[in-house]
Scaffold this active site. Structure first.
Site, PDB file in Angstrom:
ATOM      1  N   HIS A  26      78.209 -24.488  42.478  1.00  0.00           N
ATOM      2  CA  HIS A  26      79.369 -25.179  43.043  1.00  0.00           C
ATOM      3  C   HIS A  26      78.921 -26.372  43.892  1.00  0.00           C
ATOM      4  CE1 HIS A  26      83.160 -24.928  45.814  1.00  0.00           C
ATOM      5  NE2 HIS A  26      83.219 -25.937  44.973  1.00  0.00           N
ATOM      6  N   GLU A  29      77.961 -29.273  41.724  1.00  0.00           N
ATOM      7  CA  GLU A  29      79.156 -29.976  41.214  1.00  0.00           C
ATOM      8  C   GLU A  29      79.579 -31.072  42.194  1.00  0.00           C
ATOM      9  OE1 GLU A  29      83.486 -29.515  42.239  1.00  0.00           O
ATOM     10  OE2 GLU A  29      82.914 -27.630  41.265  1.00  0.00           O
ATOM     11  N   HIS A  30      79.444 -30.816  43.499  1.00  0.00           N
ATOM     12  CA  HIS A  30      79.787 -31.818  44.515  1.00  0.00           C
ATOM     13  C   HIS A  30      78.732 -32.923  44.593  1.00  0.00           C
ATOM     14  CE1 HIS A  30      83.187 -30.019  46.971  1.00  0.00           C
ATOM     15  NE2 HIS A  30      82.912 -29.052  46.094  1.00  0.00           N
ATOM     16  N   GLU A 107      86.482 -25.658  51.086  1.00  0.00           N
ATOM     17  CA  GLU A 107      87.142 -25.029  49.936  1.00  0.00           C
ATOM     18  C   GLU A 107      87.123 -23.502  50.081  1.00  0.00           C
ATOM     19  OE1 GLU A 107      85.779 -26.399  46.145  1.00  0.00           O
ATOM     20  OE2 GLU A 107      85.791 -28.502  46.762  1.00  0.00           O
TER      21      GLU A 107
END
Length: 887
Positions: A26, A29-30, A107
């Protein structure tokens, strides 16, 4: 469609996270989108997209990560090249690590209150040690910053290594959508993406019968029954779990939910596999049944669970049914072949993911169609859904204080409970069948005729009235634009008795709620066959809307009218279903009290929320409801609209069926379908009051100011006005400060308007015109516009075109002059301030609505006139007349 879209799916996700760095996939992905060697600007891609009307997004799942963007067509190739560089040579700027860790952590913090996320993490914690299902897929500051720092882990180095290992061409699939020729798109893709580097099974866990008590975030009772199965995606051509979930989630006679509703134990039931990465992947498949329980259902959750196991036992005993499978197959095929245009971003996302899941011949259909009936495959999946292998999770706020365990990442409170011995023996022994449960009958609503009907009257651009009498009229338009075998039927059944009293308004709402409940089972088969319906209790009448394949649509319409004509209410239904749903319809959102009071002041003869609640609590009976129903049906006027694949002769029959079946008399006088609006006096009027929350003391800790200026934008009554809403904490409630801020805002807006150049004004107008000129993407958009004209009895079917022409003729000077005029001496301003108060609502499930507590205005607001009595303020005010645009 002005945007062009691209999506890329990488076959790696959180299941590949290293054990010492949860959330790394994750986090990558950023980080991957922070500039590239070819385009090094850290925010360059975002800026480019914003400049050219686009956007981008990315999501990390268990085994896949999807990236997508959209942009205007003229900039598509350059955007594609900029985007591709993130997969060829991303910079992954080291200095951005802390900031992006914060973004990931944000998030995670946003997901923490989600009961579905909390259930996933709790369920994942049951996995075998070392299985990726137990991974903490979100990542947060603890796993990506604090713990690595303690362990002296170089996160940046590991991030680079993860990208190098997994972001390889052979793990990637790409989908692009644009109006360029296919050869051109292929040439661009080959040219741009050729440089992407190419670096060239056990079940999740076994469950035994066990139960968990869980404290949810939402204040509801719910029962989840879950099984972990061997991976089922290889059976995508059969889709065994879809077949099983269709029957488990059925809502018709003989279904689990039907029996539970009759006992007043459940409100909703959903079953199946969501096909998310957590529910379906290469290591396991989840099958879950989720039931929202009533208070009584919560007390009897063992009986509820028993009923589910009995239904599964019945399915296993009877075996897979080819007739039912083929019905589902036809319904899915009909939906696929005649689907309306979907969101293009979602479409390319799905395709690039499907490219990782299915062979190329099934990229477009693999996740949607059922290809072949295989009783062996279905039976094998069914045989695994036994009580012995089930996990029970009972969620309820009543578990608060009784759950000593905490899930590590989401801090979910839970406890492990023993199954009562009596039920263990019944479930693991010879489970008896239940005679109330049975398979659904043949579905008579599935369309088989998709012929496009020829016109039997001249085609028109807008609806025309083809039937008119003193009891009703019908508007009609044949669809010759979208040319699909679907239609829309809408009727407004107008009655003068609804607004005669607050009690009648409440009874009408109850009638419509119970009518919907009575239709739930008989109309369910229509809904699954892609026919939709909606009942709405309007201010002056009942709105009935049906849509779908025209072949069987009359059956659904007749079913609804029949149930209205033969309306009845059982004692259980009257007490539980409509009463609860109506109470919730009265409960305010944060802005509802201010809206209710504002309309109470502005609209003549409107009943307030307080008056309706008082009518509800005064005591309603079935006798009163049935008497109202008879009164409602005595004198009516019904107005309809039919659009789509029906002839005019067929369409007239819908109006005829309504009048014949309901057997009503004509209205003695015309009933207005809108409220008349009072003309506010000049000057500033202010109304300040406090209100107790209706759900809990913590619900309504905000103050809201509703600021109304007349005239500025059209409301349903045709009067002009605009409103500004401000929300603050109750502890910071300050009337004069709010008014000051709004005045500052309007003054600033006026200055901006004055400074607006002709070029900037024309650019804004052109943009608005283009927005209004956008083509309808499906028939429903056109129907929605036309219905708004019918239900308000305005009949300006070309309103959109008139608005476009008016915009084209508008000048900057007119806009500035208009704004200044209504900011001066001619301003009629109404401010409504609501202050939430923490009150004692013990002893009542839904709380109580007391009279409004009026608050005085501040001495600092000497120029404002305080309203302390609404009826006294409005009784002598003149009313604006009803109006219609005639030409």
């Amino acid at each position: 469609m002005h945007s062009r879209i691209s999506a890329l799916c990488v076959g790696v996700g959180s299941f590949s996270d290293p054990s010492d760095l949860p959330g790394l996939a994750h986090f990558l992905e950023h980080m991957v989108f922070l500039g590239s060697e070819k385009y090094p600007s850290e925010n360059g891609f975002d800026s480019f997209l914003k400049k050219h009307g686009g956007s981008n997004n990315a999501t990390t799942d268990c085994e896949r990560t999807i990236f997508q963007f959209d942009v205007q067509r003229k900039s598509f190739k350059e955007a594609l090249d900029r985007w591709a560089q993130f997969f060829i040579c991303p910079l992954m700027i080291r200095d951005a690590i802390d900031r992006e860790v914060e973004a990931v952590d944000s998030e995670y913090q946003l997901a923490k209150p989600s009961d579905s996320s909390r259930k996933e993490m709790l369920f994942g914690s049951l996995a075998k040690p070392g299985h990726p299902m137990g991974n903490f897929c979100w990542g947060n500051a603890q796993t990506l910053k604090q713990e690595p720092k303690k362990k002296k882990i170089n996160v940046y180095k590991r991030l680079r290594a993860f990208w190098k290992k997994h972001y390889s061409a052979h793990y990637m699939t790409l989908a692009v959508q644009s109006k360029e020729k296919l050869d051109t798109l292929e040439e661009w893709v080959r040219e741009i993406f050729s440089k992407v580097p190419n670096k060239c099974n056990d079940t999740a866990f076994s469950l035994c019968l066990c139960a968990f008590a869980v404290v949810p975030v939402r204040k509801v009772h719910a029962l989840n029954i879950t099984w972990a199965l061997p991976p089922q995606e290889k059976h995508y051509r059969v889709k065994p779990l879809h077949y099983i979930s269709w029957l488990i989630g059925h809502e018709g006679t003989g279904s689990i939910l039907s029996v539970l509703r009759k006992k007043c134990w459940a409100l909703t039931l959903f079953g199946g596999n969501s096909e998310s990465g957590f529910d379906q992947n290469t290591t396991y498949s989840i099958f879950s049944i989720s039931i929202t329980l009533t208070d009584e259902g919560f007390q009897n959750f063992y009986e509820v669970t028993h009923l589910v196991f009995q239904y599964l036992k019945m399915l296993q005993t009877l075996g897979p049914q080819q007739r039912i499978y083929e019905e589902i197959q036809r319904i899915e095929a009909n939906e696929f072949h005649y689907q309306e245009q979907v969101d293009p971003i979602e479409y390319v996302d799905d395709i690039c993911e499907n490219m990782q899941r299915f062979p190329k011949e099934d990229f477009l259909t693999g996740d949607q169609l059922m290809f072949e009936f295989s009783p062996e495959v279905i039976s094998a999946a069914l045989s695994l859904l036994t009580p012995e292998k089930a996990n029970l999770m009972l969620l309820s706020p009543e578990h608060e204080g009784q759950c000593p365990l905490r899930e590590k990442w989401f801090d979910t409170q839970y406890s492990v409970e023993d199954i009562q011995q009596e039920w263990m023996e019944r479930w693991t022994g010879s489970l008896e069948l239940n005679s109330d449960l049975h398979l659904p009958a043949e579905n008579k609503f599935i369309a088989t005729d998709f012929t496009l009907k020829p016109s039997d009257c001249p085609d028109t651009e807008f609806p025309v009235r083809i039937a008119d009498s003193d009891r009703g009229c019908l508007w009609y338009k044949k669809d010759n634009k979208f040319k699909i075998p679907k239609a829309y039927i809408r009727f407004h059944i107008i009655s003068p008795v609804i607004q005669q009293s607050a009690t009648n308004v409440v009874l009408f709402d109850l009638l419509v709620n119970i009518l919907g409940h009575n239709l739930a089972e008989p109309a369910y088969e229509a809904e699954v066959a892609q026919l939709g319906y909606k009942l709405a209790a309007g201010e002056h009448g009942l709105a009935i809307k049906v849509k779908g394949f025209n072949h069987k649509l009359p059956l659904l319409f007749h079913l609804i009218i029949d149930h209205l004509a033969d309306f009845s209410a059982s004692p259980n239904v009257f007490i539980v279903y409509p009463f609860v749903s109506f109470c919730f319809s009265l409960l305010p959102s944060e802005s509802l009290p201010s809206l209710d009071v504002r309309l109470l002041i502005l609209e003549h003869s409107r009943w307030s929320m307080v008056e309706k609640y008082q009518a509800l609590t005064a005591g309603l009976t079935i006798d009163k409801l049935m008497e109202f129903c008879r009164s409602f049906r005595t004198e009516l006027y019904t107005e309809g609209l039919v659009q789509g694949n029906f002839s005019s002769a067929e369409s007239v029959q819908f109006l005829q069926y309504v009048t014949d079946k309901l057997q009503f008399s004509k209205l003695p006088a015309e009933v207005p379908v809108i409220f008349r609006v009072v003309e506010l006096p000049l000057k500033h009027h202010i109304f300040i009051f406090s209100v107790l929350p209706l759900i809990s003391a913590a619900f309504f800790h905000v103050s809201l100011c509703r600021y109304h200026v007349y005239p500025t934008c059209r409301n349903t009554s045709g009067v002009l006005g605009f409103s500004v809403t401000v929300a603050t904490q109750a502890t910071k409630f300050n009337t004069e400060l709010v008014e000051l801020k709004i005045e500052e805002f309007l003054a600033s807006f006026g200055e901006t308007l004055n400074a607006l150049t002709e070029e900037a004004f024309n650019t804004q107008v052109t943009a608005l015109v283009k927005l209004k000129e956008c083509e309808d993407t499906h028939l429903g958009e056109e129907v929605h516009r036309n219905w708004a004209e019918v239900v308000t009895q305005q009949y300006v079917f070309d309103r959109l075109y008139r608005e476009i022409e008016a915009l084209k003729q508008m000048t900057r000077a007119e806009l500035v002059s208009w704004f200044q005029e209504h900011r001066g001496q001619n301003c009629r301003k109404l401010s409504v301030h609501v202050k939430g108060e923490k009150g004692d609502i013990t002893g009542s499930t839904y709380g109580e609505v007391s009279k409004l507590t009026f608050l005085p205005t501040s001495p600092k607001m000497a120029g404002a006139v305080a309203i302390m009595d609404i009826p006294a303020f409005t009784k002598d005010l003149p009313l604006f007349p009803y109006h219609k645009i005639l030409e």
